[in-house]
Every structure is written in C-alpha cells, then in structure tokens.
Design a protein around this motif. Structure first.
Motif, PDB file in Angstrom:
ATOM      1  N   MET A   1       0.816  -1.190   0.000  1.00  0.00           N
ATOM      2  CA  MET A   1       0.000   0.000   0.000  1.00  0.00           C
ATOM      3  C   MET A   1       0.866   1.261   0.000  1.00  0.00           C
ATOM      4  N   ASN A   2       2.063   1.095   0.506  1.00  0.00           N
ATOM      5  CA  ASN A   2       2.963   2.235   0.524  1.00  0.00           C
ATOM      6  C   ASN A   2       3.766   2.238  -0.758  1.00  0.00           C
ATOM      7  N   ALA A   3       3.601   3.311  -1.501  1.00  0.00           N
ATOM      8  CA  ALA A   3       4.123   3.279  -2.850  1.00  0.00           C
ATOM      9  C   ALA A   3       5.600   3.663  -2.937  1.00  0.00           C
ATOM     10  N   GLN A   4       6.137   4.223  -1.858  1.00  0.00           N
ATOM     11  CA  GLN A   4       7.521   4.675  -1.947  1.00  0.00           C
ATOM     12  C   GLN A   4       8.478   3.495  -1.959  1.00  0.00           C
ATOM     13  N   THR A   5       9.504   3.603  -2.752  1.00  0.00           N
ATOM     14  CA  THR A   5      10.513   2.550  -2.734  1.00  0.00           C
ATOM     15  C   THR A   5      11.898   3.117  -2.487  1.00  0.00           C
ATOM     16  N   LEU A   7      15.247   4.154  -0.858  1.00  0.00           N
ATOM     17  CA  LEU A   7      15.992   3.454   0.170  1.00  0.00           C
ATOM     18  C   LEU A   7      16.055   4.313   1.427  1.00  0.00           C
ATOM     19  N   PRO A   8      15.606   3.762   2.531  1.00  0.00           N
ATOM     20  CA  PRO A   8      15.543   4.563   3.736  1.00  0.00           C
ATOM     21  C   PRO A   8      16.884   4.642   4.464  1.00  0.00           C
ATOM     22  N   SER A   9      16.993   5.592   5.363  1.00  0.00           N
ATOM     23  CA  SER A   9      18.186   5.676   6.195  1.00  0.00           C
ATOM     24  C   SER A   9      17.778   5.376   7.628  1.00  0.00           C
ATOM     25  N   PRO A  10      18.700   4.850   8.422  1.00  0.00           N
ATOM     26  CA  PRO A  10      18.326   4.501   9.796  1.00  0.00           C
ATOM     27  C   PRO A  10      17.909   5.751  10.567  1.00  0.00           C
ATOM     28  N   ARG A  11      16.750   5.671  11.186  1.00  0.00           N
ATOM     29  CA  ARG A  11      16.283   6.843  11.903  1.00  0.00           C
ATOM     30  C   ARG A  11      15.909   6.513  13.329  1.00  0.00           C
ATOM     31  N   SER A  12      16.344   5.322  13.769  1.00  0.00           N
ATOM     32  CA  SER A  12      15.875   4.914  15.089  1.00  0.00           C
ATOM     33  C   SER A  12      16.386   5.853  16.174  1.00  0.00           C
ATOM     34  N   ARG A  15      14.176   8.755  16.332  1.00  0.00           N
ATOM     35  CA  ARG A  15      12.898   8.332  16.884  1.00  0.00           C
ATOM     36  C   ARG A  15      12.981   8.204  18.401  1.00  0.00           C
TER      37      ARG A  15
END
Lengths: 331, 530
Positions: A1-5, A7-12, A15
């Motif tokens: 459902m989430n259309a983004q692909t 590449l994420p960066s660590p955000r823990s 957070r």
C-alpha cells in the motif's frame, strides 16, 4: 500500500529522541512551575535534594524497566526483595561490611533468580507469581525475625556504623546514592541499546512467540531480566536499610507501584518491547519534581499519593489510546 | 430459515474512498452487487480489498463516497449500523471466543433469554444446532470453540454471520483453511444463499474458485477499480493481468538445480499423535516438497525437525551432527531454520520496525562479547530490503503496517539473513499476491542455487509442483510415498494426498517412505478424487 521505494536511512536514533522528548518537556515544565511556586525551588541545594529524594526510586525503576520492557509487566516482589536484602545485610554485619553487603545482594538475587526461572521457564503469569512471592516473603520475614526490626550496631568503627554511613556518604556535595543511580542508569541504557541481551529483551517483549521462533532463548532472556530487576532492588534495599538504620520486612513498601509509574510515564509500554531507559530516568525526575512541588505547596504525603495515582491512570490511558490508534493500521 | 432477499441492485458503492495517513487505500471505487449474485472481488494484497470491505462493515467513520443498500442511501459509520443494514462479514481471521460454547458464539449478542434475563439453554442449543446443520457441521453446540479444529471454526464463523440473516454477505478468503470437501460444501451453501436472494461478495486469490462460484468479478489494483467482468468474459490470464499488470508467462522459470550430498536426514522420527516413523533425506541445493492435507502432520513434522517442538522417537541429523530436540536456538546457529506458517502469531514482530525484524535472527551472530554490531545489522537490513523488493515507507516503518505480501517477504528475509544450510518453509506464500509470490519464489531459487536445501510445505499446488524437485506425500501422520519431478502434476499430488495414488517402487536409499507406497487407502471419508 505504501508506494515509496526509496531506500531509507536509519532513523531509530531520531525516533528515540522524539519518544523521550515528551517526558523531558514535562520535567522542564515542572521546573518552571516549581520556580513560580517558590524562590527556593531552583537552588542547587533543592535540586540536589530532589535527586537524592528520588535516587532509591530511580534505582528500583531502572531494574523494573527490564521486566516491563521484556514483556513481563512488573515485578511486584521488588519491595520484598528490597526488605530481604537489607535484613540479610544487617543480620550478617558481624562478618564484616563487605561480606554483609555481598550476602544482602545474594539474598535479593536469589529471589530474582527464582522469579526468572518460574516466569521464564514455567511461563507463570509474572504479575500473579511475583504478587505471591511478595506475600510469601513478607510472611517469611515476619516469621523468621518474629516481627522484629533488626538494628545494626552503630558504635563508631564497627561494620554497622559503616553500613549506616553508606547512605550518608557524599562525593563533594553529591550524595553517593545519586551517583549510584546515575551509574546504574548509564549501564542499563548501554545494556538495553547496545547488547545482545538488550536486543533480545526487546524482541521477547515485542512478541514472545516470534522471539522463540527466531531462535532466541526466551526463557534465558526473561531469567536475566528478573535478575537485573532483583539486582537493582537489592542495591536500593541496602541503601534504604542504611538510611533507616534498621532492617525490617516492610521497608520498600510502595516502591512497586511508584517504580511502575516511573517506567510507564517514561514511555516504556506495559505491553513490552517499546521504550528507553532515558525515558525512565525522565519519569523518575518527573515524579521527584512533582513530589517536591507538592511539598512546597504544603500538600501532605497521602494527598501526594492521590496525585501520583492520577498521573499513572492518565498516562496508562493515553498509552492505551495510542496503541489502539496504532492497532487499527495493523488489521 | 427465511431471507427477505431484495430484487435488483442490493448494494451500490459510488466513488468510495478511504485515506490512511500517507496512503489513499481506496481511491474512488465503484462497485455494485445484485441480489442473488456472487460477486468476486480480486486483487493483490494491499490492493484495497480489505479496506473496501471494512468500509462496508462499518469499520470507519471517515470514508467518502456514496453507499446505497437496497436503493436507500446509508451511512455506515459503525459496525452496528452496518449490521442493521444487513451487512454480514466473514473475516479471514476468526472472531470467535474460544472458551465459549459454539452455540454462544453463533448467537453472540442475541442469546435467547427469558424475561428475567436468564439464558434459555434449550432454545439456544436448538437454534445453534439448526445453523450448524445448515453449514454442514455435525458438532455438539455445547462444545467449546477452543476444542474444534480451525476449519470447523471457519464454518462456525460462517454460521454465526448467517444467523444474523444478512442481505449482503461478504466472505473474505473463506476457503483458506478448508479442505476440498468442506470447500465443496461451502459452495453448496453459497449457491443456496444465492437462490434465497442474498448478494454475496466473495474475496479470493484462487482463480479456480472464482470461476467455479462467481457470476461477476471486480478487480482492484492500488486502491482503484481496474474493471468488472462477467465470468463469461473473464479468463485466468485476463484477471491476472488486471491484478498484476503483467502476464504470468514463465512464472516458474525452468530450473536446473545442482543437487549435492545429503544435508539433513530424519530417521524414524515420531511425535506421538502427530506423525509417526518418518524417514527421509534432504540434499544440498534441493527443493523437497512436502504435500498433504491440512492436519496430515506436515507443520508438526517441520517444527519437530528443527527443534521447536518435541520428538518422541527417532533422530534428525544435519551434516552428520545430531540435532538436539527442543533446542531451536542451537539449530538456528547451525543453519537449520523454520519459516512459520503463521507470520502474525509467531513470525514477525509487528510492532517493531522492518529493520529490526530483518536482523531478529542475528542477535547472537552480530554480537561481539555480547555487544551489538549496529553497522553489521544495518548493512544486512539494507541489502535484504533491496534484494527482496520490500515495499515500505522506510526501514523504520512498523512491520504491522505493511501489506501481507511485504510482511511475508520480511519474514523470509529474516531467515535469508542467517544464510541457512537448510530452510524449512511452511506455506511461504499463503495469502500473498502474484507479484510478491514471484519475488519470494525467485529468492528461494537463488538460495537453492547457492546450495541451501529447502523443504517446502505448501497447499498451493502450482507452487508445490512448480518449485519442487521431489515431493514427499504425507497422510495422517505418515509419509506414504515420494514423487520425482517427472511424475509431478497438481492432480497427482492431490490424489496422493488424499490416498488415491499408486506410487512407483520406493527409492530405498533416499527414504524408507515406500513402506506404504502402493497403499491406496479406500477409506472413502477423505476428499474428492477429481
């Protein structure tokens, strides 16, 4: 459902900061409120007294956090553990200070080991089991010492005097107990975020079944969580005994609920797997500040309990609300 | 049992939309269902089927668009409103209270009471029994739901919804836990309900089922309606194209596995009450299928093989080292891992981010003297996220917010991360859309290409036949035979699982499964033979 692909960066890390920011904002607000209530509030002396006032609670909460974090709700036998370790330490002072302290710690750890074994290996309900242990231990201590309070010998130069002095020791203006609390929080933070044990506690707390079928020895992890809690409670219990100059079965009463409150308002979810040690520290500070301000306002201890209880109810309600809001997305 | 079915269009949804934070899950969807019609709703996971049906069952108070039921415009802002308007929904995940009796579950909320508020037990059990008979269950309504099997529970759930006498019935993957004869029975019920004028919405991934039962098909993709076809104009290829936007050519690529020496060997493995005297060997680079009906002991066998569940007799050896029963952590460290069939129950940490799920099985390996190595974790997580084409807003998204197919990819990736020697896969693509399924199959093939041995348990026959080099057939807790690649066909596997297949002479070296090889059980109670 989430259309983004992308590449994420660590955000823990970010957070984590955000999740604990809330409790420190509350602490800051209380600082401002305190300053408005009394000119004596924002003095170094008062702030230090707040810290030493919450040090014992902080130490217990620090241990309690491991139990909560790993999905075992709370260890209600911690007050009994505190009293027991103190009594054993006082009772064995004739052997010298260091052996007495060691025996006191061992006595507390024995309770933790039993809890860890029964809850971890035999899957007992942690609340019911530790409640039963608390009840049993109280009876056991009253029976063994015939309802008596144990007084250490306090002639100068005896181990007893050194024992009494522990709570009153200071490094410069800072009480030893505050340093111990800070050290324990630092170690706990490291253990939770950077060690295999901390990581596995988080996984077990998040889903015990999934942790087990990810190849994690959950019963072992739970065992050490209860051991950690008992360790902290034993340290606190020995200091509490030193403060009161006596060992007795009822020392530690009330610390169970206050510690859970600190843990939960610090953002550790009662359902496990979520939260951070810095948040628990913030929770302890908030309780300390609140108590202090209420004292400045001339509100008695019993009425302070009413406030603490209300704060707890509010926070747990808010967490449940958040969980439910999240839960909808998972369906 | 009487239904006041309506005539003509029972349900019309016009330009219905629902937005979740960050995504438009349902985007101006039109759907109409006639009374007396079975309308199939298809689409990949995450296409918006579930959300659309949740709107219909009153789960949201913030959808937009128009809904008419029986010609009347309605607002469905709560489950009770939806119920009042005659919407009945059978969820894929059951909503039964396990400790309560079947009767109390079936008639929950409408328990017959006398004027003092006491339950009239006789009326309760009599009415419940009527509904059970209707769905073809010969169970005692006084029995607790916790004591009946999952597929019986599925039928109880259907009885529960029907007892509310809905005029619109939604069935979400109702056959996923049903055997073939139970499915046939369900289809009879659906046809009967159709005659009584109910409008039925049937959600399914199974093309053959849709062609068997549906009158029309609507396909959703990315929250939009990509078309409604009558069943006469629909073809499997057309529907798959509408769902996936691509053809299924070469779905199962021709494989040339390099099969090596034995890696895992089970000898006379027994867990009383679940499986008995099971012996077989699994070789390097091989994909060994394990076929059998639900309840045949496949899952229990796999769980015991890896040490998650107990073993009462027999041994499992990995590279000539004995696997200790009951010590799964050790098996994992030795490279023998099990992918669970139920990702929600014991597969994923739904409340934790994707990144932490990906490295959840590496806590021991990625630690030096007990201290974590976040650099290693992060490298692995990034690599797998890309390699498996996991679709998520970020690695830090909560795993529970992903669609089913992507959750399944995360689950598989968790085990790929451990670089296993033996991977036991239990329904690796259950409830997963076509694209994710292909990606999962590709990942499995890559893995076997690198020498990993795979045991594949699957109820998806095209998958089992397409992926396996060899298939073991299990029935009532025993291995009854083995099929080589050239004998494999969906029909043969199905016959064998039902005990109606004459196996060739057993390969004594690889297994002693041939013991029951030429047995053709004629117990008659099991399954259709088509």
């Amino acid at each position: 459902m989430n259309a983004q692909t992308t590449l994420p960066s660590p955000r823990s890390a970010a957070r984590a900061v955000l999740e604990t920011a809330g409790i420190y904002a509350v602490a800051a607000a209380l600082l401002v409120a305190g300053a408005l209530v009394s000119p004596d509030f924002l003095t170094a002396e008062n702030l230090l007294s707040i810290l030493s006032g919450v040090a014992l609670l902080g130490i217990v909460a620090c241990g309690m956090a491991f139990v909560t974090y790993s999905g075992n709700m709370a260890d209600l036998s911690l007050p009994a553990t505190m009293a027991f370790s103190g009594i054993i330490a006082v009772a064995s002072l004739s052997l010298g200070l260091v052996p007495a302290l060691l025996l006191g710690m061992l006595a507390g750890l024995a309770i933790g080991a039993m809890n860890g074994l029964v809850v971890g290996k035999l899957n007992a309900n942690p609340i019911l089991w530790t409640l039963a242990v608390a009840f049993f231990m109280e009876g056991f201590m009253r029976f063994t010492w015939s309802n008596n309070q144990l007084y250490p010998e306090i002639e100068p130069g005896t181990p007893g005097a050194a024992f009494i002095g522990m709570f009153r020791m200071r490094a410069g203006p800072v009480p030893l107990i505050v340093l111990v609390m800070i050290a324990l929080f630092a170690v706990a933070h490291f253990v939770m975020t950077r060690t295999r044990f901390g990581r596995e506690s988080r996984l077990a707390g998040s889903s015990r079944a999934a942790a087990r079928s990810s190849g994690i020895r959950v019963s072992r992890v739970v065992f050490f969580n209860f051991l950690a809690a008992a360790f902290a409670a034993s340290v606190a219990g020995i200091f509490l005994t030193s403060m009161n100059k006596l060992g007795v079965f009822y020392l530690g009463q009330g610390y169970d609920f206050k510690a859970v409150t600190a843990v939960v308002i610090g953002g550790v979810m009662l359902s496990g797997g979520r939260g951070h040690i810095p948040g628990v520290f913030g929770g302890v500070l908030v309780i300390g500040l609140l108590t202090n301000i209420l004292t400045f306002l001339g509100i008695t201890a019993f009425r302070q309990n009413i406030v603490t209880g209300l704060v707890f109810i509010g926070v747990v309600g808010f967490q449940q609300y958040q969980l439910r809001a999240r839960g909808k997305d998972y369906a | 049992m009487s239904y006041g079915g309506t005539i003509g269009q029972a349900l019309v949804m016009e330009a219905v939309s629902k937005r979740y934070p960050g995504t438009l899950a349902v985007d101006r969807v039109d759907l109409d269902v006639n009374a007396g019609e079975v309308h199939a709703l298809m689409g990949e996971n995450g296409a918006g089927k579930s959300t659309l049906m949740k709107i219909l069952s009153g789960a949201f108070n913030d959808y937009s668009g128009l809904i008419r039921i029986g010609g009347q415009t309605v607002t469905l802002h709560s489950p009770s409103e939806a119920k009042e308007h005659g919407v009945g929904m059978v969820h894929q995940e059951l909503s039964l209270a396990r400790p309560l009796s079947i009767a109390e579950n079936v008639l929950a909320g409408r328990l017959p009471a006398n004027r003092w508020g006491l339950i009239q037990r006789k009326a309760l059990f009599d009415e419940a029994r009527r509904w059970l008979e209707y769905v073809g269950l010969a169970l005692d309504p006084r029995q607790a739901v916790g004591e009946i099997s999952p597929h019986e529970a599925q039928l109880v759930e259907i009885a529960k919804v029907l007892s509310n006498k809905p005029c619109i019935l939604v069935l979400d993957e109702p056959t996923s836990s049903l055997s073939r004869e139970e499915t046939a029975r369900l289809f009879d019920i659906i046809r009967d309900l159709k005659r009584r004028g109910l409008a039925i919405i049937y959600i399914s991934h199974h093309l053959p089922e849709v062609f068997e039962i549906a009158d029309r098909v609507t396909v959703l993709r990315d929250g939009r309606n990509t078309g409604t076809l009558s069943i006469e104009e629909a073809t499997p290829r057309k529907l798959v194209q509408m769902m996936a936007g691509q053809t299924i050519d070469e779905f199962y690529a021709a494989r040339h596995p390099e099969i090596g020496d034995t890696v895992l060997r089970a000898v006379r493995l027994t867990r009383y009450g679940y499986f008995h005297d099971v012996s077989f060997a699994l070789r390097r680079g091989e994909t060994l299928g394990l076929a059998g009906l639900s309840g045949s002991g496949r899952t229990e066998l796999a769980r015991s093989l890896c040490g998650l569940d107990p073993v009462h007799y027999g041994t499992v050896s990995l590279h000539d080292g004995i696997i200790e029963p009951g010590d799964y952590a050790r098996s994992v460290s030795k490279g023998l891992v099990y992918l669970t069939e139920d990702r929600k129950a014991d597969g994923l940490f739904l409340r934790l981010p994707v990144s932490q799920n990906l490295v959840a099985a590496l806590t021991a390996r990625h630690a030096t003297l007990g201290v974590c190595r976040p650099d290693k974790d992060s490298a692995v997580a990034h690599r797998l996220f890309t390699a498996l084409h996991i679709v998520a807003p970020s690695l830090e998204a909560d795993t529970g917010t992903l669609s089913g197919g992507n959750q399944q990819k995360v689950l598989l990736a968790k085990w790929l991360a451990t670089k296993p020697h033996v991977l036991l896969l239990d329904e690796p693509t259950r409830g997963v859309d076509v694209t994710a399924k292909r990606q999962i199959h590709e990942a499995i093939m890559t893995l076997t290409g690198q020498g990993t041995a795979v045991l594949l348990i699957s109820s998806d026959l095209p998958e089992l036949v397409g992926m396996s080099d060899r298939v073991l057939v299990m029935r009532q807790g025993r291995l009854i035979g083995e099929m080589e690649r050239e004998e494999l066909s969906e029909e043969a596997v199905l016959l064998a699982a039902n005990g109606h297949y004459a196996f060739r002479a057993p390969d004594a070296a690889a297994s002693n499964a041939g013991r029951g090889a030429v047995r053709t059980t004629a117990s008659g109670q099991e399954g259709e033979h088509s």
